[in-house]
Write an enzyme that holds these catalytic residues in place. Structure first.
Site, PDB file in Angstrom:
ATOM      1  N   SER A 161       1.332  -1.271   0.231  1.00 52.19           N
ATOM      2  CA  SER A 161       0.276  -0.050  -0.147  1.00 52.19           C
ATOM      3  C   SER A 161       1.276   0.960   0.537  1.00 52.19           C
ATOM      4  CB  SER A 161      -0.944  -0.184   1.112  1.00 52.19           C
ATOM      5  OG  SER A 161      -1.657   1.537   1.795  1.00 52.19           O
TER       6      SER A 161
ATOM      7  N   HIS B 111      -1.152  -1.336  -4.523  1.00 55.61           N
ATOM      8  CA  HIS B 111      -1.940  -0.873  -3.285  1.00 55.61           C
ATOM      9  C   HIS B 111      -2.551   0.143  -3.042  1.00 55.61           C
ATOM     10  CE1 HIS B 111      -6.028  -2.689  -1.396  1.00 55.61           C
ATOM     11  NE2 HIS B 111      -5.838  -1.498  -0.549  1.00 55.61           N
TER      12      HIS B 111
ATOM     13  N   ASP C 245      -4.322   3.319  -1.683  1.00 59.39           N
ATOM     14  CA  ASP C 245      -5.474   3.688  -0.890  1.00 59.39           C
ATOM     15  C   ASP C 245      -6.392   4.794  -1.295  1.00 59.39           C
ATOM     16  OD1 ASP C 245      -5.643   1.487   0.384  1.00 59.39           O
ATOM     17  OD2 ASP C 245      -4.107   1.276   1.968  1.00 59.39           O
TER      18      ASP C 245
ATOM     19  N   MET D 117      -9.420   7.694   0.296  1.00 57.36           N
ATOM     20  CA  MET D 117     -10.226   7.672   0.738  1.00 57.36           C
ATOM     21  C   MET D 117     -10.708   9.368   0.714  1.00 57.36           C
ATOM     22  SD  MET D 117      -8.325   5.899   4.284  1.00 57.36           S
ATOM     23  CE  MET D 117      -7.390   4.832   4.339  1.00 57.36           C
TER      24      MET D 117
ATOM     25  N   HIS E  94      -8.390   1.147  -4.564  1.00 65.22           N
ATOM     26  CA  HIS E  94      -8.989   0.600  -3.518  1.00 65.22           C
ATOM     27  C   HIS E  94      -9.932   1.699  -3.333  1.00 65.22           C
ATOM     28  CE1 HIS E  94      -9.739  -0.958   1.639  1.00 65.22           C
ATOM     29  NE2 HIS E  94     -10.709  -0.860   0.251  1.00 65.22           N
TER      30      HIS E  94
ATOM     31  N   MET F 284     -12.836   4.055  -1.321  1.00 62.57           N
ATOM     32  CA  MET F 284     -13.070   4.003  -0.062  1.00 62.57           C
ATOM     33  C   MET F 284     -13.372   5.626  -0.140  1.00 62.57           C
ATOM     34  SD  MET F 284      -9.901   2.363   2.169  1.00 62.57           S
ATOM     35  CE  MET F 284      -9.193   2.753   1.210  1.00 62.57           C
TER      36      MET F 284
ATOM     37  N   MET G 173     -11.726  -7.219   4.131  1.00 62.45           N
ATOM     38  CA  MET G 173     -11.262  -6.205   4.921  1.00 62.45           C
ATOM     39  C   MET G 173     -10.292  -6.748   5.604  1.00 62.45           C
ATOM     40  SD  MET G 173     -10.019  -3.792   3.325  1.00 62.45           S
ATOM     41  CE  MET G 173      -9.536  -2.405   4.815  1.00 62.45           C
TER      42      MET G 173
ATOM     43  N   ASP H 167      -6.493  -7.333   2.937  1.00 62.00           N
ATOM     44  CA  ASP H 167      -5.793  -5.771   3.440  1.00 62.00           C
ATOM     45  C   ASP H 167      -6.558  -5.778   5.205  1.00 62.00           C
ATOM     46  OD1 ASP H 167      -5.065  -2.964   3.297  1.00 62.00           O
ATOM     47  OD2 ASP H 167      -6.811  -2.762   2.071  1.00 62.00           O
TER      48      ASP H 167
HETATM   49  C1  DX5 Z   1      -6.809   0.229   5.118  1.00 60.56           C
HETATM   50  C2  DX5 Z   1      -6.227   0.445   4.004  1.00 60.56           C
HETATM   51  C3  DX5 Z   1      -5.326  -0.373   4.121  1.00 60.56           C
HETATM   52  C4  DX5 Z   1      -3.959  -0.360   5.048  1.00 60.56           C
HETATM   53  C5  DX5 Z   1      -3.034  -1.611   5.624  1.00 60.56           C
HETATM   54  O1  DX5 Z   1      -8.178   1.398   4.929  1.00 60.56           O
HETATM   55  O2  DX5 Z   1      -7.223  -0.347   2.812  1.00 60.56           O
HETATM   56  O3  DX5 Z   1      -4.577  -0.874   2.633  1.00 60.56           O
HETATM   57  O4  DX5 Z   1      -3.163   0.658   4.329  1.00 60.56           O
HETATM   58  O5  DX5 Z   1      -2.386  -1.165   6.520  1.00 60.56           O
HETATM   59  P1  DX5 Z   1      -1.770  -2.076   7.000  1.00 60.56           P
HETATM   60  O6  DX5 Z   1      -0.994  -3.116   6.478  1.00 60.56           O
HETATM   61  O7  DX5 Z   1      -0.869  -1.221   8.231  1.00 60.56           O
HETATM   62  O8  DX5 Z   1      -2.446  -2.394   8.410  1.00 60.56           O
HETATM   63 ZN    ZN Z   2      -7.114  -1.063   1.277  1.00 54.49          ZN
END
Ligand code: DX5
Ligand code: ZN
Length: 214
Positions: free
Chosen positions: A7, A32, A34, A36, A65, A67, A136, A174
């Site tokens: 990520s 990956h 992320d 948000m 991903h 979100m 998740m 994840d």
């Molecule tokens: C959480 C994300 C993950 C996160 C994983 O919302 O979707 O991808 O960054 O982080 P670690 O591996 O630190 O749990």
């Molecule tokens: Zn993620």
């Protein structure tokens, strides 16, 4: 061997290109991303512009991903920026079913994501055309959280369903993945391990190699 998907938002973004190359050299299979929006989750991260920069730096598959509250409204800008696979939350407050059908019709690569409180049963009928089922193992929003053990049950259920129905869908997990939980997830049937903290807080090369060999 499992695929490791770092990520990238948790890397040292002041040296993004070098971080990407270090991950590639260590054997990462994809990245990956992320995304948000501060609405679907309580955090804000990257948008299409950063993805465009990442796209220029690697040929590996980029999984976005999403979100965000309106994947239906914004997904095109992530594709235009260079994302290969869109990971869509089943819990998104949009007509997820319609959106996924549209992706299928238009040959857009996608995966379905389920939060810890969503049972595998809910998405069973949707995964046939999905490239990835992302389970998740933390509540989305932040890296560095503790792995939720019950996620492993879902991985096993999904593995069994995929095997029994001869599907090509790959299982990804994840959240809270490290050298212990990564092994458990791989043993339960995960094909792809996403990790942020374990990789970027431990010097990249060894963590990626460790996870990959599970
Ligand atoms: C959480 C994300 C993950 C996160 C994983 O919302 O979707 O991808 O960054 O982080 P670690 O591996 O630190 O749990
Ligand atoms: Zn993620």
């Amino acid at each position: 061997m499992v695929e490791v998907s770092p990520s990238i938002i948790s890397s040292d973004l002041s040296h993004l290109y070098d971080e990407i190359k270090r991950c590639e050299d260590a054997g990462a299979g994809s990245f990956h991303l992320d995304v948000m929006d501060g609405h679907f989750v309580n955090n804000i991260t990257m948008g299409p512009d950063l993805i465009r920069a990442i796209r220029k730096s690697t040929g590996l598959r980029l999984d976005a991903h999403l979100m965000i509250e309106r994947p239906d409204k914004y997904y095109k800008s992530f594709l235009d920026a260079g994302a290969d696979v869109l990971l869509i939350h089943y819990e998104s407050p949009v007509n997820t079913m319609e959106l996924l059908k549209k992706f299928h019709r238009e040959n857009i690569r996608y995966g379905i994501v389920i939060n810890p409180e969503t049972n595998f049963e809910r998405v069973k009928s949707l995964i046939e055309n999905a490239e990835i089922l992302l389970i998740m193992s933390v509540n989305p929003g932040f890296s560095g959280q503790k792995f939720i053990d019950d996620s492993l049950i879902k991985v096993s259920q999904a593995r069994e369903f995929i095997r029994a129905n001869n599907l090509k869908t790959r299982i990804e997990i994840d959240g809270g993945i490290n050298d212990e939980t990564g092994r458990l997830a791989a043993n339960a049937g995960a094909d792809i391990l996403v990790s942020a903290s374990f990789i970027f807080k431990n010097g990249v090369i060894n963590p990626i190699k460790t996870l990959k060999n599970f």
